[in-house]
Design a protein around this motif. Sequence first.
Motif, PDB file in Angstrom:
ATOM      1  N   MET A  81     -32.055 -37.988  29.837  1.00 13.06           N
ATOM      2  CA  MET A  81     -31.033 -37.044  30.847  1.00 13.06           C
ATOM      3  C   MET A  81     -31.115 -37.511  32.207  1.00 13.06           C
ATOM      4  O   MET A  81     -32.112 -37.373  32.857  1.00 13.06           O
ATOM      5  N   VAL A  86     -27.656 -31.453  34.206  1.00 14.49           N
ATOM      6  CA  VAL A  86     -27.747 -29.956  34.043  1.00 14.49           C
ATOM      7  C   VAL A  86     -27.833 -29.103  35.555  1.00 14.49           C
ATOM      8  O   VAL A  86     -27.869 -29.880  36.366  1.00 14.49           O
ATOM      9  N   LYS A  90     -33.120 -31.920  36.691  1.00 13.97           N
ATOM     10  CA  LYS A  90     -34.145 -32.199  35.825  1.00 13.97           C
ATOM     11  C   LYS A  90     -34.960 -33.131  36.282  1.00 13.97           C
ATOM     12  O   LYS A  90     -34.627 -34.172  36.744  1.00 13.97           O
ATOM     13  N   ARG A  97     -39.053 -32.688  25.285  1.00 12.50           N
ATOM     14  CA  ARG A  97     -37.760 -32.617  24.667  1.00 12.50           C
ATOM     15  C   ARG A  97     -36.969 -34.283  24.712  1.00 12.50           C
ATOM     16  O   ARG A  97     -36.456 -34.227  23.533  1.00 12.50           O
ATOM     17  N   ILE A 101     -36.187 -35.421  20.995  1.00 11.92           N
ATOM     18  CA  ILE A 101     -34.850 -36.099  20.574  1.00 11.92           C
ATOM     19  C   ILE A 101     -34.581 -37.543  20.507  1.00 11.92           C
ATOM     20  O   ILE A 101     -34.033 -37.987  19.525  1.00 11.92           O
ATOM     21  N   ALA A 132     -24.546 -32.569  30.364  1.00 13.05           N
ATOM     22  CA  ALA A 132     -25.320 -31.999  29.103  1.00 13.05           C
ATOM     23  C   ALA A 132     -24.391 -30.505  29.080  1.00 13.05           C
ATOM     24  O   ALA A 132     -24.564 -29.813  30.070  1.00 13.05           O
ATOM     25  N   ASP A 133     -24.101 -30.027  27.978  1.00 17.12           N
ATOM     26  CA  ASP A 133     -23.390 -28.847  27.694  1.00 17.12           C
ATOM     27  C   ASP A 133     -23.785 -28.316  26.299  1.00 17.12           C
ATOM     28  O   ASP A 133     -22.738 -27.791  25.788  1.00 17.12           O
ATOM     29  N   GLY A 134     -24.962 -28.565  25.599  1.00 19.54           N
ATOM     30  CA  GLY A 134     -25.207 -28.118  24.313  1.00 19.54           C
ATOM     31  C   GLY A 134     -24.628 -28.890  23.375  1.00 19.54           C
ATOM     32  O   GLY A 134     -23.569 -29.563  23.135  1.00 19.54           O
ATOM     33  N   GLY A 135     -25.667 -29.542  22.548  1.00 23.92           N
ATOM     34  CA  GLY A 135     -25.266 -30.798  21.516  1.00 23.92           C
ATOM     35  C   GLY A 135     -25.133 -31.933  21.815  1.00 23.92           C
ATOM     36  O   GLY A 135     -24.731 -32.741  21.308  1.00 23.92           O
ATOM     37  N   THR A 136     -26.046 -32.338  22.746  1.00 23.64           N
ATOM     38  CA  THR A 136     -26.247 -33.645  23.112  1.00 23.64           C
ATOM     39  C   THR A 136     -26.729 -34.656  22.394  1.00 23.64           C
ATOM     40  O   THR A 136     -26.520 -35.612  21.990  1.00 23.64           O
ATOM     41  N   ARG A 137     -27.748 -33.857  21.419  1.00 22.03           N
ATOM     42  CA  ARG A 137     -28.452 -35.033  20.168  1.00 22.03           C
ATOM     43  C   ARG A 137     -27.405 -35.282  19.426  1.00 22.03           C
ATOM     44  O   ARG A 137     -27.548 -36.405  19.011  1.00 22.03           O
ATOM     45  N   ASN A 177     -23.046 -24.695  24.616  1.00 25.74           N
ATOM     46  CA  ASN A 177     -24.379 -24.243  25.380  1.00 25.74           C
ATOM     47  C   ASN A 177     -24.430 -22.730  25.527  1.00 25.74           C
ATOM     48  O   ASN A 177     -25.458 -22.434  24.996  1.00 25.74           O
ATOM     49  N   ASP A 180     -25.232 -21.593  22.201  1.00 24.76           N
ATOM     50  CA  ASP A 180     -26.872 -21.993  21.674  1.00 24.76           C
ATOM     51  C   ASP A 180     -27.846 -21.193  22.344  1.00 24.76           C
ATOM     52  O   ASP A 180     -28.621 -20.694  21.885  1.00 24.76           O
TER      53      ASP A 180
END
Length: 244
Positions: A81, A86, A90, A97, A101, A132-137, A177, A180
Amino acid sequence: MGGRDATMVLLDENGIRCDGRKVDETRRIMIRAGGLKNADGSAYIEFGDNKILVGVFGPRDVHPKHMSNTDTGILRVRYHMEPFSVGDRKNPAPSRREIEISKVIKEALEPAVMLENFPRTAVDVFIEVLQADGGTRCAALTAASVALADAGIPMRDMVAAVAAGKVADTIILDVNNEEDQAGQADMPIGYMPSLDKITLLQLDGVLTPEEYKKCVDVGVKGCKVVYELQKKALKDKYFGNGGD
Ligand code: CDP
Protein backbone atom coordinates in the motif's frame (compact mmCIF):
# COMPACT_ATOMS: atom_id res chain seq x y z
CA MET A 1 -14.82 -5.28 11.95
CA GLY A 2 -13.64 -2.03 13.44
CA GLY A 3 -15.24 0.32 15.92
CA ARG A 4 -18.95 0.52 15.23
CA ASP A 5 -20.32 3.96 14.31
CA ALA A 6 -23.76 3.92 15.97
CA THR A 7 -24.99 6.94 13.96
CA MET A 8 -24.36 5.43 10.51
CA VAL A 9 -27.38 4.00 8.67
CA LEU A 10 -25.94 1.00 6.84
CA LEU A 11 -29.26 -0.05 5.32
CA ASP A 12 -32.31 2.22 5.09
CA GLU A 13 -36.00 1.23 5.15
CA ASN A 14 -35.95 0.79 1.35
CA GLY A 15 -33.01 -1.63 1.47
CA ILE A 16 -30.56 0.97 0.16
CA ARG A 17 -26.99 0.98 1.50
CA CYS A 18 -24.90 3.91 2.79
CA ASP A 19 -23.41 4.51 -0.70
CA GLY A 20 -26.73 4.19 -2.56
CA ARG A 21 -26.33 0.57 -3.67
CA LYS A 22 -28.83 -2.28 -3.44
CA VAL A 23 -27.85 -5.29 -1.31
CA ASP A 24 -26.76 -7.40 -4.30
CA GLU A 25 -24.97 -4.67 -6.23
CA THR A 26 -21.19 -4.25 -6.63
CA ARG A 27 -19.47 -0.89 -6.73
CA ARG A 28 -18.42 0.49 -10.14
CA ILE A 29 -15.66 -1.76 -11.52
CA MET A 30 -13.23 -0.78 -14.28
CA ILE A 31 -10.43 -3.15 -15.30
CA ARG A 32 -7.73 -2.40 -17.84
CA ALA A 33 -5.25 -5.01 -19.09
CA GLY A 34 -1.72 -3.79 -19.87
CA GLY A 35 -0.31 -0.32 -19.39
CA LEU A 36 3.16 -0.96 -17.95
CA LYS A 37 5.72 -1.25 -20.73
CA ASN A 38 8.53 -2.68 -18.55
CA ALA A 39 6.40 -5.49 -17.12
CA ASP A 40 5.69 -8.79 -18.90
CA GLY A 41 2.02 -8.31 -18.00
CA SER A 42 0.04 -5.71 -16.12
CA ALA A 43 -3.41 -4.56 -15.14
CA TYR A 44 -5.10 -1.61 -13.48
CA ILE A 45 -8.35 -1.83 -11.56
CA GLU A 46 -10.75 0.66 -10.05
CA PHE A 47 -13.18 -1.09 -7.73
CA GLY A 48 -15.32 1.63 -6.18
CA ASP A 49 -12.72 4.02 -4.77
CA ASN A 50 -9.97 1.36 -4.70
CA LYS A 51 -7.26 2.04 -7.30
CA ILE A 52 -4.69 -0.72 -7.78
CA LEU A 53 -1.91 -1.35 -10.28
CA VAL A 54 -0.36 -4.81 -10.82
CA GLY A 55 2.85 -5.69 -12.67
CA VAL A 56 3.85 -9.31 -13.49
CA PHE A 57 7.42 -10.40 -14.30
CA GLY A 58 8.45 -13.83 -15.50
CA PRO A 59 8.71 -16.72 -15.72
CA ARG A 60 12.33 -15.74 -14.95
CA ASP A 61 15.44 -17.05 -13.17
CA VAL A 62 15.16 -17.32 -9.42
CA HIS A 63 17.57 -15.38 -7.23
CA PRO A 64 18.71 -16.60 -4.77
CA LYS A 65 18.97 -19.89 -6.69
CA HIS A 66 18.31 -22.13 -3.68
CA MET A 67 14.73 -20.80 -3.63
CA SER A 68 14.02 -22.39 -7.00
CA ASN A 69 12.23 -25.71 -7.37
CA THR A 70 13.42 -28.26 -9.94
CA ASP A 71 9.88 -29.68 -10.31
CA THR A 72 7.86 -26.51 -10.73
CA GLY A 73 7.92 -22.75 -11.01
CA ILE A 74 7.24 -20.62 -7.95
CA LEU A 75 4.86 -17.70 -7.55
CA ARG A 76 5.91 -14.69 -5.48
CA VAL A 77 3.41 -11.98 -4.60
CA ARG A 78 4.04 -8.60 -2.99
CA TYR A 79 0.97 -6.57 -1.95
CA HIS A 80 2.04 -3.04 -1.05
CA MET A 81 0.00 0.00 0.00
CA GLU A 82 1.33 3.42 -0.90
CA PRO A 83 1.70 5.69 2.15
CA PHE A 84 -0.87 8.04 0.56
CA SER A 85 -3.41 5.28 -0.22
CA VAL A 86 -5.33 5.71 3.05
CA GLY A 87 -6.50 8.71 5.12
CA ASP A 88 -3.84 8.36 7.82
CA ARG A 89 -0.40 8.12 6.18
CA LYS A 90 0.69 4.47 6.13
CA ASN A 91 4.23 3.62 7.15
CA PRO A 92 6.00 2.49 3.92
CA ALA A 93 7.60 -0.49 5.70
CA PRO A 94 5.73 -3.78 5.06
CA SER A 95 3.10 -4.25 7.76
CA ARG A 96 1.89 -7.58 9.14
CA ARG A 97 -1.34 -6.94 7.24
CA GLU A 98 0.49 -6.51 3.91
CA ILE A 99 2.51 -9.69 4.55
CA GLU A 100 -0.72 -11.60 5.30
CA ILE A 101 -2.51 -10.24 2.22
CA SER A 102 0.51 -11.06 0.00
CA LYS A 103 0.34 -14.64 1.29
CA VAL A 104 -3.41 -15.12 0.83
CA ILE A 105 -3.31 -13.65 -2.69
CA LYS A 106 -0.40 -15.94 -3.61
CA GLU A 107 -2.27 -18.97 -2.30
CA ALA A 108 -5.45 -17.88 -4.09
CA LEU A 109 -3.61 -17.58 -7.42
CA GLU A 110 -1.51 -20.76 -7.21
CA PRO A 111 -4.32 -23.19 -8.17
CA ALA A 112 -4.95 -21.15 -11.33
CA VAL A 113 -1.39 -20.71 -12.63
CA MET A 114 0.25 -23.63 -14.46
CA LEU A 115 3.57 -23.23 -12.65
CA GLU A 116 4.50 -26.86 -13.37
CA ASN A 117 5.20 -25.77 -16.97
CA PHE A 118 8.10 -23.60 -15.81
CA PRO A 119 10.38 -25.53 -13.42
CA ARG A 120 13.26 -23.59 -11.78
CA THR A 121 11.66 -20.23 -12.57
CA ALA A 122 9.70 -17.60 -10.64
CA VAL A 123 6.70 -15.52 -11.57
CA ASP A 124 6.65 -12.27 -9.59
CA VAL A 125 3.44 -10.33 -9.00
CA PHE A 126 3.82 -6.76 -7.68
CA ILE A 127 0.63 -5.15 -6.39
CA GLU A 128 0.60 -1.42 -5.68
CA VAL A 129 -2.46 -0.08 -3.88
CA LEU A 130 -2.69 3.59 -4.89
CA GLN A 131 -5.98 4.24 -3.12
CA ALA A 132 -7.77 1.97 -0.63
CA ASP A 133 -11.43 1.92 0.30
CA GLY A 134 -12.26 -1.53 1.65
CA GLY A 135 -11.90 -4.75 -0.32
CA THR A 136 -8.38 -4.19 -1.64
CA ARG A 137 -7.41 -7.88 -1.40
CA CYS A 138 -10.30 -8.87 -3.69
CA ALA A 139 -9.66 -6.04 -6.14
CA ALA A 140 -5.92 -6.85 -6.13
CA LEU A 141 -6.53 -10.58 -6.68
CA THR A 142 -8.88 -9.80 -9.57
CA ALA A 143 -6.34 -7.46 -11.21
CA ALA A 144 -3.43 -9.88 -10.58
CA SER A 145 -5.27 -12.61 -12.53
CA VAL A 146 -5.70 -10.26 -15.48
CA ALA A 147 -2.03 -9.21 -15.29
CA LEU A 148 -0.92 -12.88 -15.27
CA ALA A 149 -3.07 -13.59 -18.31
CA ASP A 150 -1.70 -10.43 -19.96
CA ALA A 151 1.82 -11.80 -19.35
CA GLY A 152 0.81 -14.86 -21.39
CA ILE A 153 1.27 -17.23 -18.47
CA PRO A 154 -0.81 -20.40 -18.99
CA MET A 155 -3.69 -20.57 -16.53
CA ARG A 156 -6.37 -23.14 -15.76
CA ASP A 157 -8.84 -20.32 -15.10
CA MET A 158 -8.83 -16.76 -13.83
CA VAL A 159 -9.53 -15.96 -10.21
CA ALA A 160 -12.26 -13.35 -9.77
CA ALA A 161 -12.83 -11.92 -6.31
CA VAL A 162 -15.30 -9.86 -4.31
CA ALA A 163 -16.39 -9.83 -0.68
CA ALA A 164 -19.83 -10.66 0.64
CA GLY A 165 -20.82 -9.60 4.13
CA LYS A 166 -23.50 -8.74 6.64
CA VAL A 167 -24.82 -5.34 7.68
CA ALA A 168 -28.01 -4.60 9.62
CA ASP A 169 -28.67 -8.38 9.78
CA THR A 170 -28.74 -8.53 5.97
CA ILE A 171 -26.32 -10.32 3.60
CA ILE A 172 -24.76 -7.90 1.11
CA LEU A 173 -22.43 -8.06 -1.88
CA ASP A 174 -19.15 -6.09 -2.11
CA VAL A 175 -18.42 -4.63 1.33
CA ASN A 176 -17.15 -1.03 1.26
CA ASN A 177 -14.90 0.58 3.88
CA GLU A 178 -17.76 1.94 6.05
CA GLU A 179 -19.57 -1.39 5.93
CA ASP A 180 -16.33 -3.17 6.83
CA GLN A 181 -15.79 -0.85 9.81
CA ALA A 182 -19.36 -0.73 11.13
CA GLY A 183 -20.92 -3.92 9.76
CA GLN A 184 -21.31 -7.41 11.22
CA ALA A 185 -19.26 -9.59 8.84
CA ASP A 186 -16.86 -9.37 5.89
CA MET A 187 -16.15 -12.46 3.77
CA PRO A 188 -13.66 -11.99 0.91
CA ILE A 189 -14.07 -14.71 -1.74
CA GLY A 190 -11.82 -15.64 -4.66
CA TYR A 191 -13.40 -17.99 -7.18
CA MET A 192 -12.45 -19.69 -10.46
CA PRO A 193 -15.71 -19.52 -12.46
CA SER A 194 -14.94 -22.06 -15.20
CA LEU A 195 -13.65 -24.66 -12.73
CA ASP A 196 -16.27 -23.74 -10.09
CA LYS A 197 -13.62 -23.69 -7.32
CA ILE A 198 -13.09 -21.28 -4.45
CA THR A 199 -9.42 -20.35 -3.87
CA LEU A 200 -9.83 -17.64 -1.22
CA LEU A 201 -12.30 -17.53 1.62
CA GLN A 202 -11.77 -15.48 4.76
CA LEU A 203 -14.30 -14.40 7.34
CA ASP A 204 -14.12 -11.50 9.77
CA GLY A 205 -17.25 -11.48 11.97
CA VAL A 206 -19.85 -13.99 13.07
CA LEU A 207 -22.45 -15.71 10.85
CA THR A 208 -24.99 -18.47 11.42
CA PRO A 209 -24.52 -21.58 9.20
CA GLU A 210 -27.42 -20.33 7.00
CA GLU A 211 -25.93 -16.84 6.69
CA TYR A 212 -22.55 -18.39 5.90
CA LYS A 213 -24.07 -20.37 2.99
CA LYS A 214 -25.91 -17.30 1.73
CA CYS A 215 -22.73 -15.21 1.90
CA VAL A 216 -20.84 -17.82 -0.17
CA ASP A 217 -23.70 -17.91 -2.74
CA VAL A 218 -23.90 -14.12 -2.98
CA GLY A 219 -20.09 -13.82 -3.18
CA VAL A 220 -19.77 -16.49 -5.89
CA LYS A 221 -22.50 -14.76 -7.96
CA GLY A 222 -20.58 -11.50 -7.56
CA CYS A 223 -17.35 -13.19 -8.70
CA LYS A 224 -19.11 -14.28 -11.89
CA VAL A 225 -19.94 -10.61 -12.60
CA VAL A 226 -16.30 -9.66 -11.95
CA TYR A 227 -15.11 -12.50 -14.23
CA GLU A 228 -17.01 -11.04 -17.20
CA LEU A 229 -15.22 -7.73 -16.65
CA GLN A 230 -11.82 -9.50 -16.47
CA LYS A 231 -12.50 -11.18 -19.81
CA LYS A 232 -13.69 -7.89 -21.30
CA ALA A 233 -10.47 -6.14 -20.19
CA LEU A 234 -8.36 -8.78 -21.97
CA LYS A 235 -10.58 -8.76 -25.08
CA ASP A 236 -10.43 -4.96 -25.22
CA LYS A 237 -6.63 -5.05 -25.17
CA TYR A 238 -6.10 -7.87 -27.63
CA PHE A 239 -9.11 -7.55 -29.95
CA GLY A 240 -10.37 -4.00 -29.36
CA ASN A 241 -9.14 -0.46 -28.88
CA GLY A 242 -7.95 -0.79 -25.28
CA GLY A 243 -4.52 -1.68 -23.87
CA ASP A 244 -1.16 -0.18 -24.73
O1 CDP B 1 -8.66 -3.95 1.95
P1 CDP B 1 -9.23 -5.21 2.54
O2 CDP B 1 -10.71 -5.06 2.85
O3 CDP B 1 -8.92 -6.42 1.73
O4 CDP B 1 -8.47 -5.47 3.91
P2 CDP B 1 -8.80 -4.96 5.40
O5 CDP B 1 -7.59 -5.28 6.24
O6 CDP B 1 -10.12 -5.48 5.83
O7 CDP B 1 -8.86 -3.38 5.26
C1 CDP B 1 -10.04 -2.69 5.03
C2 CDP B 1 -9.74 -1.27 4.65
O8 CDP B 1 -9.17 -0.57 5.75
C3 CDP B 1 -8.73 -1.07 3.52
O9 CDP B 1 -9.26 -1.35 2.25
C4 CDP B 1 -8.40 0.38 3.71
O10 CDP B 1 -9.39 1.21 3.10
C5 CDP B 1 -8.46 0.54 5.23
N1 CDP B 1 -7.10 0.59 5.80
C6 CDP B 1 -6.63 1.80 6.29
O11 CDP B 1 -7.36 2.79 6.25
N2 CDP B 1 -5.34 1.89 6.79
C7 CDP B 1 -4.53 0.81 6.81
N3 CDP B 1 -3.29 0.91 7.28
C8 CDP B 1 -5.01 -0.43 6.32
C9 CDP B 1 -6.29 -0.52 5.82
